[in-house]
Design a protein around this motif. Structure first.
Motif, short mmCIF file in Angstrom:
data_model
loop_
_atom_site.label_atom_id
_atom_site.label_comp_id
_atom_site.label_asym_id
_atom_site.label_seq_id
_atom_site.Cartn_x
_atom_site.Cartn_y
_atom_site.Cartn_z
N LEU A 186 0.85 -1.19 0.00
CA LEU A 186 0.00 0.00 0.00
C LEU A 186 0.89 1.24 0.00
O LEU A 186 1.92 1.27 0.64
CB LEU A 186 -0.88 -0.02 1.27
N LYS A 187 0.46 2.25 -0.81
CA LYS A 187 1.20 3.52 -0.82
C LYS A 187 0.22 4.65 -0.61
O LYS A 187 -0.83 4.69 -1.25
CB LYS A 187 1.82 3.74 -2.20
N VAL A 188 0.54 5.54 0.29
CA VAL A 188 -0.35 6.68 0.53
C VAL A 188 0.46 7.96 0.38
O VAL A 188 1.50 8.12 1.02
CB VAL A 188 -0.96 6.61 1.93
N ASN A 189 -0.03 8.87 -0.48
CA ASN A 189 0.70 10.13 -0.71
C ASN A 189 0.46 11.13 0.40
O ASN A 189 -0.59 11.14 1.02
CB ASN A 189 0.26 10.74 -2.04
N ALA A 190 1.45 12.01 0.56
CA ALA A 190 1.31 13.05 1.58
C ALA A 190 0.15 13.98 1.20
O ALA A 190 -0.03 14.32 0.03
CB ALA A 190 2.60 13.84 1.69
N GLY A 191 -0.62 14.39 2.17
CA GLY A 191 -1.70 15.34 1.94
C GLY A 191 -2.87 14.78 1.17
O GLY A 191 -3.70 15.54 0.67
N SER A 192 -2.96 13.47 1.04
CA SER A 192 -4.09 12.90 0.30
C SER A 192 -4.99 12.11 1.24
O SER A 192 -4.60 11.76 2.34
CB SER A 192 -3.59 11.99 -0.82
N ILE A 193 -6.21 11.87 0.76
CA ILE A 193 -7.12 11.01 1.51
C ILE A 193 -7.22 9.69 0.75
O ILE A 193 -7.64 9.66 -0.40
CB ILE A 193 -8.52 11.64 1.64
N HIS A 194 -6.76 8.63 1.39
CA HIS A 194 -6.70 7.33 0.74
C HIS A 194 -7.77 6.42 1.36
O HIS A 194 -7.81 6.26 2.58
CB HIS A 194 -5.31 6.74 0.94
N GLY A 195 -8.61 5.87 0.52
CA GLY A 195 -9.68 5.00 1.02
C GLY A 195 -9.23 3.55 1.07
O GLY A 195 -8.53 3.08 0.17
N LEU A 196 -9.62 2.87 2.13
CA LEU A 196 -9.37 1.44 2.22
C LEU A 196 -10.72 0.75 2.34
O LEU A 196 -11.43 0.92 3.32
CB LEU A 196 -8.49 1.15 3.45
N LEU A 197 -11.06 0.02 1.28
CA LEU A 197 -12.41 -0.52 1.18
C LEU A 197 -12.37 -2.04 1.31
O LEU A 197 -11.46 -2.68 0.79
CB LEU A 197 -12.98 -0.12 -0.20
N GLY A 198 -13.36 -2.58 1.97
CA GLY A 198 -13.41 -4.03 2.09
C GLY A 198 -14.59 -4.42 2.95
O GLY A 198 -15.09 -3.62 3.74
N GLU A 199 -15.02 -5.66 2.79
CA GLU A 199 -16.13 -6.14 3.59
C GLU A 199 -15.68 -6.39 5.02
O GLU A 199 -14.48 -6.38 5.31
CB GLU A 199 -16.63 -7.47 3.02
N ASN A 200 -16.65 -6.67 5.89
CA ASN A 200 -16.29 -7.07 7.25
C ASN A 200 -15.45 -8.33 7.18
O ASN A 200 -15.79 -9.25 6.46
CB ASN A 200 -17.54 -7.34 8.07
N GLY A 201 -14.35 -8.33 7.89
CA GLY A 201 -13.50 -9.51 7.89
C GLY A 201 -12.50 -9.54 6.74
O GLY A 201 -11.80 -10.51 6.56
N ALA A 202 -12.41 -8.45 5.97
CA ALA A 202 -11.45 -8.43 4.87
C ALA A 202 -10.04 -8.12 5.35
O ALA A 202 -9.07 -8.29 4.62
CB ALA A 202 -11.88 -7.41 3.82
N GLY A 203 -9.93 -7.70 6.61
CA GLY A 203 -8.60 -7.44 7.17
C GLY A 203 -8.23 -5.98 7.31
O GLY A 203 -7.09 -5.65 7.59
#
Lengths: 510, 312
Positions: free
Chosen positions: A29-46
């Motif tokens: 996973l890479k997240v840029n500075a000053g950005s909003i990064h979404g992490l999507l997944g079902e319940n139990g996806a980790g």
């Protein structure tokens, strides 16, 4: 996200196991500075496991975390804080018995004098700068959840967090509160804070985030740019197949009133009125959805109708019989009410018992399961085999412990018990909570089949979309009262959202 | 007139004397339970402190060495309780019970070895130090300013612990750990460390209560000298709602009741003495019944803290 851009936070090959269960399987996973990064997944996806690794609560078995291209070891929450990582947990990490200020400064270096006055002044200044106004001396337990969340964010900012991780932060907010909350997050991102936003709600992720990473069964299945993605794309990534967003159902036609509730009043565990003056009728073949933010009296309403909690005033009339003061024994012997409780593991099932025994929890004192005080093994086993077949419970035998089943199959056991004997009234409290998409569809279809048969269903949920999809009429519960009962065909999300927040603006004719 | 004044001052002094061991133990319990670790082992810790101080003063003749020894051994018993409850996550009631039973057995056995089975070997005790001027005030003076150093220490500890608990970051941390350990952990606090420290401190203080019993109060050691004082202290802690000042006041109430029943016995009234001996315990029972539902313990009391778990 090309390699040329500077990633503020980078994860490489993060793996975490709990026993044999792989919660995270080499996550990149890479997240840029000053950005909003979404992490999507079902319940139990980790998702939550990954975040707990980032904030130092869990240690990964393999993998490396980089901040600003520098490898870091986050061995404890203390280290995470020192590295500028702040986490806002799904269940707030606030001590309800302490004040706002005490919660914010908790964990800061040891001093012999707390000097709360001066610190509360500092925090007032900070809260105004970010537009998060609070009363520093209020006791956290007395604050509404929306405000508690503000305290959580201030707590992270007070510790100079540069990376903010938010785990399902909107679950406790009303739709108007969500809008205000998103504004705050965008402001923080503009001030060069890096935000990781975890959710299973597609619309929220799409409207808020710049980039989206989708997790499924502990693996990253894709990373996309938000404005190039659609709901359908993300849903397919998240679930692994196409998803129906609409359910087909025939019109409700019967005029037979199954349940009549008059001026119901119920107290909660603290002896305060949690449900006040609630009146409604429920017809055969009808689903009445109850919308509302969690904690507005849903639990007490459901318990009272199911007979688990006494009504302090008002009447319950089921098929013309006044049942307000009936005991549980009377109810089980002479009524047919199905109750799907909110928490299947604590209330719906006895996890250490087998499937077969869980299936007879209600009827174990009656024929055919019990004769002259002796349990009838044959009848019980036969009943289990039948239920396993007709409800498609994925288990090899009825002797299996319920704790060994997945969440979806556990819920099927509850359904098999509660829907057996064709109940005329079904109370379903958050029946799809924590289930994956497939199991959710199953539960909803099962309830729609019951509706078709002529059962009256009270469907209580905090998920607005689900309520709108399932219901014929929708009641909005706010501070223990029904503030409105609307026709599901014409109600809008905006209107319901306003009502849920207690604003009279959404209130039209019932 | 002077007769009743003498009776009053004598009664008050006895009340205080009987309250002191309770108060030390209850303050010890306060630390442990505020951090979320149930401590019914107070009784055993008190008894251990009593025996260790008695044995030490018997061999060395130094009261101060005896107090130091009681502190150290009390701390070690606390360490054992912490290891069982915090690290091994044994049921906290069972661990406390084990400590009580082991302490009762061990001290009974060892006291026979040490004191050559003479039941009441008289020991050297701690002398009172009169504070010049203040000790001359009638009643109050002899009550509070003509006492031994342990009583002065207790009088000092009450405001000190209150300040520590509510005005310092250490106290804040302690309270947070007892209410919601995971929140404290995410805020960068080591729950493990805080709980170990608190439970050890708990052992030290309860042990000091035992030392007072031996060195000031009775000046000899006998089996089961603690006689349920640890449990009364526990009741005082609940009655005092885990607040240092009200907890110590609750101890004084129980101490005063004990002093009262001793005096009633001395009057030779026609009441079976067993009933009088029961009095403090009955009062404790009624205090707890009266408070039922009103006293809220630290939210995480008795619940072991698991750092990595999926169910949150």
């Amino acid at each position: 996200m090309r390699d040329g851009e500077t990633a503020y936070l980078r994860l490489e090959g993060i793996t975490k196991r709990f026993g044999n269960f792989v919660a995270n399987d080499s996550i990149n996973l890479k997240v840029n500075a000053g950005s909003i990064h979404g992490l999507l997944g079902e319940n139990g996806a980790g998702k939550t496991t990954l975040m707990n690794i980032l904030c130092g609560l869990y240690q990964p078995e393999a993998g490396q975390i980089y901040l600003h291209d520098r490898a870091v070891q986050i061995t404890s929450p203390k280290v995470a804080i020192a590295q500028g990582i702040g986490m806002i947990h799904q269940h707030f990490m606030l001590v309800p018995q302490l004040t706002v200020i005490e919660n914010i400064i908790l964990g800061s270096p040891l001093t012999l004098r707390l000097n709360l006055k001066q610190k509360s002044r500092e925090i007032l200044v900070m809260s105004e700068r970010y537009g998060l106004s609070i009363d520093p001396l209020a006791k956290v337990g007395d604050l509404p959840v929306g405000t508690q969340q503000r305290v959580e964010i201030l707590k992270a900012l007070y510790r100079q967090a540069k990376v903010l991780i938010l785990d399902e932060p909107t679950a406790v907010l009303t739709p108007p509160e969500v809008q205000g909350f998103f504004k705050v997050l965008r402001q923080l991102a503009a001030a060069n804070h890096t935000i990781l936003f975890i959710s299973h709600k597609l619309d929220e992720i799409l409207s808020l985030c710049d980039h989206i990473t989708v997790l499924r069964r502990g693996r990253v299945v894709g990373t996309t740019i938000a404005h190039n993605s659609t709901r359908q794309d993300l849903a397919r990534l998240m679930v692994g197949r196409d998803v129906l967003f609409h359910l087909e159902k025939a019109a409700q036609s019967s005029d037979h009133i199954v349940l009549e509730v008059q001026n119901l009043q119920v107290r909660d565990d603290r002896h305060l009125n949690a449900v006040q003056n609630v009146s409604f009728t429920l017809k055969a073949g009808e689903i009445l959805g109850v919308a509302g933010v969690d904690g507005n009296g849903q639990r007490e309403l459901a318990d009272a109708i199911a007979g688990l909690r006494p009504a302090t005033a008002g009447e319950l009339i089921l098929n013309g019989q006044l049942i307000t003061r009936w005991t549980m024994q009377q109810r089980i012997k002479r009524l047919k009410i199905g109750y799907i409780p909110e928490d299947r593991q604590k209330m719906g099932l006895i996890l250490r018992f087998s499937i077969a025994r869980n299936l007879i929890l209600k009827g174990f004192q009656q024929l055919p399961f019990c004769r002259n005080g002796w349990l009838q093994r044959g009848a019980i086993a036969h009943h289990a085999t039948q239920a396993i077949q007709s409800f498609d419970i994925r288990a090899t035998s009825g002797k299996l412990r319920v704790s060994q089943l997945s969440g979806g199959n556990q819920q099927k056991v509850v359904l098999a018990r509660e829907l057996s004997g064709d109940p005329s009234l079904i109370v379903a409290m958050q029946p799809t909570r924590g289930l994956d998409v497939g199991a959710t569809e199953y539960v909803q279809q099962a309830l729609l089949t019951e509706r078709q048969r002529g059962a009256a269903i009270l469907y209580i949920s905090t998920e607005l979309e689900e309520i709108m999809m399932m219901s014929d009429r929708i009641a909005v519960l706010y501070e223990g009262r029904f503030v409105a009962i609307l026709d599901a065909a014409t109600a809008t999300v905006e209107q319901l959202g306003l009502l849920m927040a207690g604003s009279p603006a959404g209130r039209l004719s019932p | 007139m002077s007769d009743s004044a003498a009776f009053l001052s004598d009664y008050l002094a006895a009340s205080l004397r009987l309250s002191v061991p309770l108060a030390f133990a209850a303050l010890g319990g306060l630390f442990s339970e505020r951090s979320g670790v149930l401590n019914i082992g107070l009784e055993g810790m008190l008894l251990t402190g009593a025996f260790v101080s008695a044995a030490t003063v018997f061999y060395t003749g130094s009261v101060w060495v005896a107090i130091l020894a009681a502190l150290i051994v009390g701390g070690l018993v606390g360490l054992l309780h912490a290891y069982l409850c915090v690290t091994l996550r044994v049921d906290q009631l069972v661990s406390g019970l084990a400590i009580n039973l082991s302490a009762a057995g061990l001290t009974a056995f060892l006291s026979r070895l040490v004191f050559n089975s003479k039941t009441s070997q008289p020991l050297q005790g701690l002398d009172a130090i009169a504070i010049p001027g203040l000790s001359q005030i009638p009643i109050v003076g002899s009550l509070f300013f003509n006492q031994d150093p342990l009583v002065y220490l207790l009088l000092l500890l009450v405001p000190l612990i209150t300040y520590l608990l509510f005005k310092t970051s250490l106290g804040l941390t302690l309270r947070a750990v007892g209410e919601y350990p995971r929140a404290a952990e995410t805020a960068g606090v080591s729950v493990l460390f805080v709980r170990y420290l608190s439970v050890m401190l708990s052992g030290c203080l309860a042990s000091l209560g035992g030392a007072y019993l031996v060195l000031v109060h009775v000046k000899f050691f006998m089996e089961d000298i603690s006689a349920g004082k640890g449990f009364i202290a526990l009741a005082a802690l609940i009655f005092g709602r885990w607040h240092p000042i009200s907890t110590v006041l609750a101890c004084v109430l129980f101490g005063a009741t004990e002093a009262l029943q001793l005096r009633i016995q001395a009057f030779g009234l026609n009441i079976p003495y067993q009933f009088l001996v029961m009095l403090p315990y009955v009062i404790a029972l009624f205090a707890l019944i009266g408070l039922a539902g009103k006293s809220t313990p630290p939210a995480a009391l008795g619940i072991p803290y698991v750092k990595e778990s999926l169910d949150d």
